[in-house]
Design a protein around this motif. Sequence first.
Motif, short mmCIF file in Angstrom:
data_model
loop_
_atom_site.label_atom_id
_atom_site.label_comp_id
_atom_site.label_asym_id
_atom_site.label_seq_id
_atom_site.Cartn_x
_atom_site.Cartn_y
_atom_site.Cartn_z
N ARG A 517 36.67 38.36 28.52
CA ARG A 517 35.40 39.04 28.76
C ARG A 517 35.66 40.54 28.66
O ARG A 517 36.62 41.05 29.25
CB ARG A 517 34.88 38.71 30.16
CG ARG A 517 33.59 39.45 30.46
CD ARG A 517 33.03 39.08 31.80
NE ARG A 517 33.77 39.69 32.89
CZ ARG A 517 33.47 39.48 34.16
NH1 ARG A 517 32.49 38.66 34.49
NH2 ARG A 517 34.16 40.06 35.11
N ARG A 546 26.57 49.50 34.52
CA ARG A 546 27.83 48.77 34.62
C ARG A 546 27.99 47.83 33.43
O ARG A 546 27.06 47.66 32.64
CB ARG A 546 27.90 47.97 35.93
CG ARG A 546 26.82 46.95 36.09
CD ARG A 546 27.04 46.04 37.30
NE ARG A 546 27.94 44.96 36.99
CZ ARG A 546 27.89 43.75 37.59
NH1 ARG A 546 26.99 43.50 38.53
NH2 ARG A 546 28.74 42.81 37.26
N GLU A 619 23.99 36.14 33.46
CA GLU A 619 24.07 36.48 34.88
C GLU A 619 22.90 37.38 35.29
O GLU A 619 22.72 37.67 36.46
CB GLU A 619 25.42 37.10 35.24
CG GLU A 619 25.90 38.18 34.31
CD GLU A 619 27.34 38.63 34.59
OE1 GLU A 619 27.89 38.28 35.64
OE2 GLU A 619 27.90 39.35 33.75
N ASP A 643 26.76 36.89 40.01
CA ASP A 643 25.73 37.90 39.80
C ASP A 643 24.35 37.26 39.69
O ASP A 643 23.37 37.78 40.21
CB ASP A 643 26.03 38.72 38.54
CG ASP A 643 27.00 39.85 38.85
OD1 ASP A 643 26.78 40.54 39.86
OD2 ASP A 643 27.98 40.02 38.12
N ARG A 653 25.53 40.64 46.57
CA ARG A 653 26.56 39.61 46.71
C ARG A 653 27.68 40.01 47.66
O ARG A 653 28.46 39.18 48.12
CB ARG A 653 27.15 39.28 45.33
CG ARG A 653 27.92 40.40 44.69
CD ARG A 653 28.23 40.13 43.23
NE ARG A 653 29.57 39.63 43.00
CZ ARG A 653 30.08 39.37 41.80
NH1 ARG A 653 29.34 39.53 40.71
NH2 ARG A 653 31.29 38.95 41.66
MG MG Z 1 29.33 38.96 36.99
#
Ligand code: MG
Length: 765
Positions: A517, A546, A619, A643, A653
Motif C-alpha cells: 500500500r 492524509r 475505507e 477507517d 477510531r
Molecule cells: Mg486506513
Amino acid sequence: MTNAPLPPSSAAQSARTILTRLHEVMASRTNAQGKLNQVVGIIGECLNSEVCSIYLLRDGALELYATRGLKQEAVHVTRLGLGEGLVGMIADQIETLNLDEAASHPDFSYRPETGEELFHSFAGVPIIRRERAVGVLCVQHSDPRRYADIEIETLQTVAMVLSELISNADLVDTAARTDAATADQSAQRLTGQKLVDGMGAGIAVFHQPRITIEHTVADDIEAERHRVYAAFDKMREQIDRMTSQAEFGVGGEHDEVLETYKMFAYDEGWSRRINEAIDSGLTAEAAIERVQQRTRMRMRQIDDALLRDRMHDLEDLSNRLIRIVSGQMGTAAQMGLRQDSILIARNLGPAELLEYDRRRLKGVVLEEGSLTAHVIIVARAMGVPVLGRVRDVRTSIREGDLLLIDTATGTLHVRPTQAVQDAFEARLEVSQKRRANLASLRDLPAITKDGVPIELMINAGLREDVAALDLTGANGIGLFRTEFQFLVSATLPSRDRQQRLYRDVLDAAGDRPVIFRTVDIGGDKALPYMNAGDSAQEENPAMGWRALRLALEREGLLKVQARALMEAAAGRTLNVMFPMVSEPWEYEAARNLFVGQRAWLASHNKKLPIAIRYGAMLEVPGLLETLDLMLPHLDFLSVGTNDLTQFLFAADRAHPRLAERYDWLSPTVMRYLSRVVKTVAGSRVALGVCGEMGGRPLEAMALLGIGIERLSITPAGVGPVKAMIRSLDLGALREAIPAILAQPASNPRGQYQDWALKHGVDLGD
Ligand code: MG
Ligand code: PEP
C-alpha cells in the motif's frame, strides 16, 4: 525557651536561612554522621525547637541517627519498624504528623532510652527519595501546642535537602530501601481493556521516566527563577502546540485533558508556589517537586475521583516541567530496555512504540488507548500485548516493579505474590499450548468444513514482520503498510532504502503475493521530519490531508515510491494499492502516476515488473456510490474496516471514550459491507478485507457469511481465524445471514455468537 510560631512573611526567609546553613554543612568535609549532628542542631535552633531528630531506614527499620534534645545514648540504639510508633507511621504512610500531645496518639510508642517523656508536642515529616520514604525528620517541644503550617512547610523543605544529603553520603541503605519498598508496597491488581491479546511479564518502565533530583539547594536564586520562567514558557508553548495539532500521543488528545493541561499550565497559583519555593532557597527542580509533594499530600486526604484525575494531570505536567528544566527530555526508548519490560504510558504514537526493542518489550500498559489506533496496530504487528484504559497506573506502579499482564482477563498484576506468579505461569503454559495447537494448523489449508477455500493473508509493515508468513502459513501479505518505514526513520527514507526494504520483503515472500500500500501518512501517523504544511493546523487530521490526498499533491514522494516499488519488483508481479480513495479520479490519478513512472523506467532500460496489478482501499464510505465506475479499472479492492467504521459512525477510531461504543457486527457495518460484496460481485475484481475486524474469529465468520472470501489480518489472528474457518459450515451460515441482516437483534454480537455456538464453530477462548 519560647516557641512562638514564625510570622508568615518570614516563612521563605526562615527556610532560606536554614538551607543556606545546610548548604555549608553539605559542602564541608565533615563525615556523614558529623553532618547529621550539625543538621539537627541547625534545624532545632532555627525552628526554636527543643528536640530535632533524624531517623533513617536501615535494614528495614527506622534508626535514630542524630538528635538534638533527646538522650545521645539513644542514637543508633532506638529503632522503630515501618508502621511502628509515630515515626514508623510517617515513613509507612509518607505522611506528615503535627500533634500537640504526642502521647495521646494511638500509634505513640514510648521509648524510655530517649527521654522523650519531657516533650508533648510533636511534628514529623517523611524524607523522600524516589517517591519512597527513606527516613523521618521530627521536632518535639515541651509545650503542648501544634506547630504552625509555616514550620511544617519549612520542615518539609528541609527534608528534601536532607534526602540529597543522605543520598550523597550513601546513607540510603540499599537493603533498607528494598525492604521498605516491599514493606509498603503490597501486591495490587489493576484492570483494563484488552487492546492486543497476550500475556507478558517484565519490570515496569515508564515511557517518560521520572527524574531524580540531584541538587536541591540553589547557588543562585535569581538564576533558578529564570530557569523556571523559561521552562514555564516552553511548557506553555508545548501545550498550546498540542492543542492546535495532534502531538499529544495518538488519538488520546481529547479536549478535556488538553483543557485541564492548559488550565494548569497557565495557573498563576502554581507558578507562584514554585516561585515561593525558590525563594526558600531550592533549585528549580526541587521547587517544582516540593510544590508537587505538597499537593500530593493534600490530595491524599481528599476522596474524590474527579479531583484525583485532575491531580494526575497536574503530576504529568509537573513531570514535564521538571524534564524541561533539567534538560532531560528523553524517553525510556532512548535509554534502552535492559531487561524484559512492560512499558507504561498515558498514550503513545506508533513511531514512539517502534523505537523500543521488541525482544525486551513484553507488554504495554496505556492509561488511554483504543482498538484501532495505529499504535495498537503496530503493537499487534510487534506481537506485544497491550492493556488499555488502565487507571491509577502512576499511583500504583513504580519504576522497576514486577508486572504481569494478562489481557484475556484484562488484568495487570503489580508486584504479584508468589502464588499469583505461579498461577500466571500455569495460564501462560495453557496459552502456549493453545498457540502450539494453532501452530499445528499452519500447514493445513484455510478451507471451510463444506469445502470453500478462504484466502488468508497477513498485514505487515516492517521487515521483521515477513517472518510471520512462514510462522503462520499465511497465503501472502494482503496489506504491507509502507508508511511504517517512514514512521521509524529519523528522516524521509531515500528511494534506495525503500527499494531495499521492498525487495527484501518480496524475496522473503517468494511465490506468495505481497500487496504494497502506498504511504498512508498524515492523520495519526504524522511524520516529525516532514513539514506537514497546512495539516499542522488540522482540526480533524483523520479526515484531513492524509494518505492519497497528500501523496497526490506531494507527487515527488509518490514518484519515488513508485520507482522504488517497480525496481524492487523487477521480474515479478507488483501488487500496489492506494489508501483513502474517496472518488474514482483519485485512483485514476495515482494509477496514471505509476503508469508514467513505468514508462520512464522503460525508457531508461530498467528492468520492470512482469505485471503490475492495481488496487484501492475502500475505507471512505462514499466511494461505494461510485464503485461501479471504478471496477473496470481495478484488479482488486480491499476494505479497510478501521477507517471505514470511523467514518461510517463519525467516531474517531483512536478516541478512548468511543472505543467500545460501536460494534463491527452492528447492522450498520454488516449491511454496508454486504452492499459492497453485491456491488463487486460479477466483476473480475478480487474483494478482500484488511482491517482489524477480520482478525477476530467471530467477526471473520460474519464477513465470510456475507460473501467475503479473502482476509488480510494481523499475524496473531491467523491461527484462531483458521481454526474458525475449518470448523465452519459456510453454506449454513450464508443461509442464516439474510435473516440476521434483515432482523438484527438488539445485541447483534449475541446473534452471531449464538449461531456459532449452535453450529460448533471454534471461536477460541
Ligand atoms: Mg486506513
Ligand atoms: C484500515 O483503515 O482499516 C486499514 C487497514 O488501514 P489503516 O489501519 O492503516 O488505516
